[in-house]
Structure formats: C-alpha cells, structure tokens
Design an enzyme around this catalytic site. Structure first.
Site, short mmCIF file in Angstrom:
data_model
loop_
_atom_site.label_atom_id
_atom_site.label_comp_id
_atom_site.label_asym_id
_atom_site.label_seq_id
_atom_site.Cartn_x
_atom_site.Cartn_y
_atom_site.Cartn_z
N GLU A 279 0.84 -1.21 0.00
CA GLU A 279 0.00 0.00 0.00
C GLU A 279 0.86 1.26 0.00
O GLU A 279 0.54 2.25 -0.65
CB GLU A 279 -0.95 0.02 1.20
CG GLU A 279 -1.98 -1.09 1.21
CD GLU A 279 -2.74 -1.20 -0.09
OE1 GLU A 279 -3.24 -0.18 -0.58
OE2 GLU A 279 -2.83 -2.31 -0.64
N TRP A 282 1.67 1.80 -3.46
CA TRP A 282 0.58 2.43 -4.24
C TRP A 282 0.63 3.94 -4.07
O TRP A 282 0.43 4.71 -5.02
CB TRP A 282 -0.80 1.92 -3.77
CG TRP A 282 -1.29 0.72 -4.50
CD1 TRP A 282 -1.32 -0.56 -4.04
CD2 TRP A 282 -1.82 0.67 -5.84
NE1 TRP A 282 -1.84 -1.40 -5.00
CE2 TRP A 282 -2.17 -0.67 -6.10
CE3 TRP A 282 -2.06 1.63 -6.83
CZ2 TRP A 282 -2.72 -1.07 -7.33
CZ3 TRP A 282 -2.61 1.23 -8.05
CH2 TRP A 282 -2.93 -0.11 -8.29
N TRP A 311 -21.76 11.70 -18.72
CA TRP A 311 -22.03 11.85 -17.28
C TRP A 311 -23.37 12.55 -17.09
O TRP A 311 -23.70 13.49 -17.81
CB TRP A 311 -20.93 12.66 -16.60
CG TRP A 311 -19.55 12.06 -16.71
CD1 TRP A 311 -18.48 12.61 -17.33
CD2 TRP A 311 -19.10 10.82 -16.17
NE1 TRP A 311 -17.38 11.79 -17.20
CE2 TRP A 311 -17.73 10.68 -16.50
CE3 TRP A 311 -19.71 9.79 -15.43
CZ2 TRP A 311 -16.96 9.57 -16.13
CZ3 TRP A 311 -18.95 8.69 -15.06
CH2 TRP A 311 -17.61 8.59 -15.41
N ASN A 346 -10.71 2.38 3.21
CA ASN A 346 -10.36 2.25 1.78
C ASN A 346 -11.38 1.43 1.00
O ASN A 346 -11.76 1.81 -0.11
CB ASN A 346 -8.98 1.61 1.64
CG ASN A 346 -8.58 1.44 0.20
OD1 ASN A 346 -8.52 2.42 -0.55
ND2 ASN A 346 -8.35 0.21 -0.23
N TRP A 364 -16.71 11.49 -12.09
CA TRP A 364 -15.83 11.20 -10.95
C TRP A 364 -15.26 12.47 -10.34
O TRP A 364 -14.91 12.51 -9.16
CB TRP A 364 -14.70 10.26 -11.37
CG TRP A 364 -13.87 10.74 -12.54
CD1 TRP A 364 -14.10 10.50 -13.86
CD2 TRP A 364 -12.67 11.54 -12.48
NE1 TRP A 364 -13.14 11.12 -14.64
CE2 TRP A 364 -12.25 11.74 -13.81
CE3 TRP A 364 -11.92 12.09 -11.44
CZ2 TRP A 364 -11.11 12.50 -14.14
CZ3 TRP A 364 -10.79 12.83 -11.75
CH2 TRP A 364 -10.39 13.02 -13.09
N TRP A 387 -10.02 7.77 -7.40
CA TRP A 387 -11.25 8.08 -8.15
C TRP A 387 -11.17 7.57 -9.57
O TRP A 387 -12.12 6.98 -10.10
CB TRP A 387 -11.55 9.59 -8.11
CG TRP A 387 -12.34 9.89 -6.88
CD1 TRP A 387 -11.86 10.36 -5.69
CD2 TRP A 387 -13.74 9.62 -6.68
NE1 TRP A 387 -12.89 10.40 -4.77
CE2 TRP A 387 -14.04 9.98 -5.35
CE3 TRP A 387 -14.76 9.13 -7.50
CZ2 TRP A 387 -15.34 9.85 -4.82
CZ3 TRP A 387 -16.05 9.00 -6.98
CH2 TRP A 387 -16.32 9.36 -5.65
C1 LIG Z 1 -11.71 7.02 -4.25
C2 LIG Z 1 -10.48 6.99 -3.37
C3 LIG Z 1 -9.96 8.16 -2.84
C4 LIG Z 1 -8.81 8.14 -2.03
N1 LIG Z 1 -8.32 9.33 -1.55
C5 LIG Z 1 -7.19 9.32 -0.79
C6 LIG Z 1 -6.64 10.54 -0.32
O1 LIG Z 1 -7.12 11.64 -0.60
N2 LIG Z 1 -5.53 10.47 0.48
C7 LIG Z 1 -4.94 9.27 0.80
O2 LIG Z 1 -3.93 9.25 1.54
N3 LIG Z 1 -5.44 8.12 0.33
C8 LIG Z 1 -6.54 8.10 -0.43
N4 LIG Z 1 -7.05 6.91 -0.89
C9 LIG Z 1 -6.31 5.67 -0.61
C10 LIG Z 1 -6.74 4.92 0.67
O3 LIG Z 1 -8.12 4.77 0.71
C11 LIG Z 1 -6.26 5.62 1.95
O4 LIG Z 1 -4.88 5.91 1.85
C12 LIG Z 1 -6.46 4.71 3.16
O5 LIG Z 1 -7.81 4.38 3.32
C13 LIG Z 1 -5.95 5.41 4.40
O6 LIG Z 1 -6.16 4.63 5.53
P1 LIG Z 1 -4.96 3.96 6.32
O7 LIG Z 1 -3.96 4.99 6.68
O8 LIG Z 1 -5.56 3.18 7.44
O9 LIG Z 1 -4.35 3.01 5.23
P2 LIG Z 1 -3.50 1.65 5.31
O10 LIG Z 1 -4.32 0.58 4.71
O11 LIG Z 1 -2.97 1.40 6.68
O12 LIG Z 1 -2.31 1.94 4.29
C14 LIG Z 1 -1.09 2.59 4.70
C15 LIG Z 1 -0.83 3.82 3.86
O13 LIG Z 1 -0.63 3.48 2.51
C16 LIG Z 1 -1.16 4.51 1.67
N5 LIG Z 1 -2.23 3.93 0.85
C17 LIG Z 1 -3.04 2.91 1.18
N6 LIG Z 1 -3.85 2.62 0.14
C18 LIG Z 1 -3.56 3.48 -0.84
C19 LIG Z 1 -4.06 3.68 -2.14
N7 LIG Z 1 -5.04 2.92 -2.67
N8 LIG Z 1 -3.54 4.68 -2.89
C20 LIG Z 1 -2.55 5.46 -2.40
N9 LIG Z 1 -2.03 5.31 -1.15
C21 LIG Z 1 -2.53 4.33 -0.39
C22 LIG Z 1 -1.72 5.58 2.59
O14 LIG Z 1 -0.76 6.59 2.76
C23 LIG Z 1 -1.97 4.81 3.87
O15 LIG Z 1 -1.94 5.63 5.02
C24 LIG Z 1 -8.19 6.91 -1.72
C25 LIG Z 1 -8.72 5.73 -2.25
C26 LIG Z 1 -9.86 5.76 -3.05
C27 LIG Z 1 -10.40 4.47 -3.60
#
Ligand SMILES: Cc1cc2nc3c(=O)[nH]c(=O)nc-3n(C[C@H](O)[C@H](O)[C@H](O)COP(=O)(O)OP(=O)(O)OC[C@H]3O[C@@H](n4cnc5c(N)ncnc54)[C@H](O)[C@@H]3O)c2cc1C
Length: 479
Positions: A279, A282, A311, A346, A364, A387
């Site tokens: 993650e 990502w 849209w 997420n 979106w 998105w």
């Molecule tokens: C539509 C959509 C919008 C999102 N908007 C954001 C946003 O504005 N800011 C944001 O930080 N994340 C965003 N995410 C990614 C992800 O949902 C969040 O990072 C995550 O839910 C944060 O929770 P956590 O810290 O417990 O993540 P964990 O699951 O503990 O992951 C650890 C870290 O990895 C990174 N990460 C995890 N998943 C992703 C991902 N899919 N893409 C990029 N980085 C990721 C984050 O920095 C996160 O804190 C988005 C995902 C979707 C599907």
C-alpha cells in the site's frame, strides 16, 4: 550563512531531509506560509487545515528544542510566495532556502517561480527528496516512460529496495540559539472553520502521536492486516494516512517500522507486512503518475477517451450521495463516516466511488472534489488515483465491466452489519441479513426516516455498461 527551511507538507523534525540539509549547512530558521486562497482553489478541507495548524503548533515546540525559530508569513495565493519569501530572506540575511519537493503541477510551478526569484537575488534554493522513497523519474520503463501498471512499478521498487534501503535521518542536534523569536501561530484561518472536537480528537497532532499510532499498528495489528484490511467494522488498517499526507510521518519511517517487524523483509515473510508495504508503494505509484502524466493534476482523465462519457447532471442524486441518503446502507454509512470523522475506510472509498460513477453515472470529478473538501488525509495524487481507478478512467484502473454491487460488498465485508449499525442507528434493529438491503423488506422494516434506494442497482449497472461500451476505443481494448 543563514539557512531557511520552508515547511509545507513535511510537518516534522525527525527524518526531514530539508531540515537536515539546512541545519548541516548553517544556522537555520523555519517558515510556514498561510495560503488560504490557494487552499480554497485546491478544495483543501477545513479539518485538514485545522490538522496542519495543530501539527504546526507541535512542531514549533520540537523546533524550539533545536533552537530553530518558526516564522509564519501570509502568502494568500502561491503566486505571492516568491515576493514574500524574498522579503523574508532579505530581512533575515538568508543565504539559502531548503524545501522538500512536492509534485502537483501548481506546487512545481510555485517552486520554480520561488527558485527563479531567489536566484535573481543570489539566494540558492535546494529541493530535497522526502515525500517519496524514490524520486519521480528514477523509476522508468525500459523505453524510458513512467509506469502505467502498478505491478511492474512495484517490481522495480523491490529491486531498488533490495540494492539500497532509503535511510532514515533521525532528528538533528540543537544549534546555537539565534536572536530571532518564533511567531505566534494562528489557531484558525478565516474560511476554514475548525471541525467539532469529536472529529479533531480522532486525529491528535504531533510527531509523538503519529509515531505512537504507527508503532501500535506495526506491533499489534500489522500481522492481521491482510485478513482485516477490507473489513470496515474492524480496526484493521493503520489510519496513518493523515499523518503521511501532512508529513508528520515520512514514508521512510513507515517502511522501516514495518521492516523491523518483518525481519527486514518487504517481499516475503509476514503477509500482513508485505501487503501493508504494498500500500505504501501504491502511494508512491500515484505520486509518480502525477509527475509523469501532469494532466491528472488538471483533473483530466488519464484515459482521455473516457472524457466522452455521458455523465449525468443530477444534483438531487449527487446531494443524496454526499449526505448519505442513497438508500444503500453501506454507501450511506460510509458517507456519514466521512462527514463525521474526515476519513473513510479504503474498501468503502472504492464502493462509494463506484456507486457514484457507475450506478449514478455522475462524473468522478464531483466525487473527487467532495472527498477533497472533507478528507483530513486529502491528497491530490492518491485521491485522483483512487477516483480514476474506481471510475475506470485511470491508469491500471478497474475494468469498466467489473462493477461492485454495493449490497454484495456489504454482505461480504460487513457481514454482521457492525459498521452499518454504527453509522445508521435507524437501521440498528434489523437483523444481519436484512440490514444490507432494507428495501427488500418493502415498507415493513420500520425505519420511516431511511430512504428507499434512489436508483435500481441492476438497471443503473446496465446503463453504465452501455455508456462505457459506446466508447469506441475502450471497446476495442477490452472486448
Ligand atoms: C476514491 C479513493 C480516494 C482516495 N483518496 C485518498 C486521499 O485523498 N488520500 C490518501 O492518503 N489516500 C486516499 N485513498 C487511498 C486509501 O483509501 C487511503 O490511503 C487509506 O484508506 C488510508 O487509511 P490507512 O492509513 O488506514 O491506510 P492503510 O491501509 O494502513 O495503508 C497505509 C498507507 O498506505 C497509503 N495507501 C493505502 N492505500 C492506498 C491507495 N489505494 N492509494 C494510495 N495510497 C494508499 C496511505 O498513505 C496509507 O496511510 C483513496 C482511495 C480511493 C479508492
């Protein structure tokens, strides 16, 4: 010669590349610019601005221990930044400015303008790699382009990590005191009302709070991450995203903490650790995309052909989605979690984004904007990436025909309805089967204040498939 660290999304003293470089080069001052006009243009959420200010207050205390005064200046729009910084550099006899690189188009343009203005006054500007593990442009395909497929990008990340782990920098030692006083910090900025305490208390400020959260996750919960990360009713993820986005934590700190708990392995060993590091990659991937394909910074679709999608303009349906009144419990519970906490799980971000872009066939960009306006972890690259993934308009995105059914998602990932009950108390009395789809009970479920579904899931799914199929280029690629 005096140095200036210009703080932005790197609100910490430990493992801060620019702070280290500045303090190694000479007596250092720090500055933070308040830019409410720019923040409004970027749809930065009030709860996020409040989080920045609270973290800045903590950082001011950390910097005081290092004898680094923290100054605050007003540069309402980033176009004001060059003049404001030049004046400060002149007042304080600054010889060089250090900052950690940021990757959005506007951020890069701002930094170029500042560097140019300061260079004309013989003041050097140094950008540093800090927000990412790898500098954008340093991980390219064989033909020299930016990766568009995550698995290929990750493979090269693994190779680089095997040959050299990005080292952590610790906190610099204190410098001799300077005859410069820190500025008082604002507790709020007009136009960005602080959120209720019930929200801000979920996100305590400061490096200690961030490190404690990270340590609690990697020590206690990371081992279960692979099994629990998709269950919104369970505390299965780290919830460090707000700290990473504001730079209260660095990705190096996260990576090293995970490695410490996985015998230094990132590709093998505990599946929870491997999945979590995935993650972090990502996060890295989407920031590289931002640099490699600047159109996403302009809110253009990565797959340009999808800009022809028809849209729908349906303000009532958009408002129902925003306020959690769609009649689909998992979607509504998630949207209410966002409004109440500034964060959303997420799995649910994907579910509500698919629902908006496929079932409601709403652009979106409407969802992207609403998220930015409410997320405490709002980040252009990750938000846009998420998105566009969900809308099937992005790089390595979900294929357009794989549309989540939000009721099946609910049954699978919130099987006992724990998450839904928490955010939709009006449905709490329903049993574990009915809670996912109260409409199936007809008018008999006894929750008069809960709406009927605003769209039929299968008809709206068919409408979305038809819209995507009608895009000639997509059809050629996918069928
Ligand atoms: C539509 C959509 C919008 C999102 N908007 C954001 C946003 O504005 N800011 C944001 O930080 N994340 C965003 N995410 C990614 C992800 O949902 C969040 O990072 C995550 O839910 C944060 O929770 P956590 O810290 O417990 O993540 P964990 O699951 O503990 O992951 C650890 C870290 O990895 C990174 N990460 C995890 N998943 C992703 C991902 N899919 N893409 C990029 N980085 C990721 C984050 O920095 C996160 O804190 C988005 C995902 C979707 C599907």
């Amino acid at each position: 010669m005096r140095q200036l660290i210009w703080l932005r999304s790197d609100l910490r003293s430990a493992d801060n590349s620019a702070l280290h470089a500045a303090m190694a080069a000479g007596p250092t001052l720090a500055v933070y610019l308040l830019s409410p006009e720019q923040w409004r243009e970027h749809d930065d959420a009030p709860c996020k601005v409040d989080f920045w200010l609270r973290n800045l207050a903590e950082l001011q205390q950390q910097l005081a221990r290092l004898n680094v005064p923290l100054l605050v200046r007003s540069a309402p729009h980033w176009r004001d930044a060059p003049a404001v910084l030049l004046e400060l550099c002149r007042q304080q006899q600054i010889g060089a400015v250090h900052f950690n690189d940021e990757y959005g188009l506007n951020e890069q343009a701002r930094d170029r303008a500042v560097s140019q203005t300061l260079a004309n006054a013989d003041i050097a500007c140094h950008g540093h790699l800090d927000q990412l593990l790898f500098r954008p442009g340093s991980l390219l395909t064989k033909s020299g382009g930016y990766f568009q497929v995550f698995s290929q990008f990750r493979k090269l990340c693994y190779q680089r990590l095997h040959s050299a782990l990005p080292p952590m920098l610790g906190t610099p030692g204190a410098q001799a005191p300077l005859p410069v006083a820190s500025d008082p910090l604002p507790s709020a900025v007009p136009g960005f009302e602080p959120p209720p305490r019930s929200l801000s208390e979920l996100w305590p400020a400061g490096e200690d709070a961030a490190s404690a959260r990270l340590a609690d996750f990697v020590d206690e919960r990371m081992g279960w991450y692979q099994q629990r990360r998709d269950l919104p009713g369970v505390d299965g993820t780290s919830q460090v995203s707000a700290y990473l986005a504001a730079g209260v934590l660095s990705p190096r700190q996260c990576l090293h903490a995970a490695l410490r708990n996985n015998y230094g392995e990132f590709e093998s060993g505990n599946p929870g650790a491997v999945t979590w590091i995935n993650e972090l990659l990502w996060r890295e991937f989407y920031k590289h995309i931002l640099v490699g394909y600047p159109r996403v910074s302009r809110h253009r679709a990565f797959r340009l052909e999808t800009e022809a999608l028809p849209w729908r303009q349906v303000p009532d349906e958009l408002a129902a989605w925003q306020q959690g009144r769609t009649g689909i419990p998992l979607v509504d519970a998630a949207m209410r979690q966002l409004l109440a906490t500034g964060w959303m799980h997420n799995r649910l971000r994907m579910v509500v984004a698919m629902y908006l872009t496929k079932n409601l066939l709403i652009d979106w960009r409407e969802g992207e904007r609403w998220f930015m306006r409410h997320l405490i972890d709002g980040d252009l690259a990750a938000n846009n990436g998420g998105w566009q993934w969900s809308a099937s308009t992005g790089t390595d995105a979900a294929p357009y025909f794989r549309i989540f059914n939000p009721i099946s998602q609910s049954q699978k990932f919130d099987p006992d309805g724990r998450f839904i009950r928490r955010w939709l108390p009006e449905l709490a009395h329903l049993d574990d089967r009915d809670i996912h789809n109260p409409a199936a009970l007809g008018g008999l479920f006894g929750a008069a204040n809960y709406p009927q579904p605003i769209v039929d899931l299968s008809a709206s799914r068919a409408r979305a498939l038809q819209a995507f199929k009608s895009l000639p280029k997509l059809e050629a690629e996918h069928v």
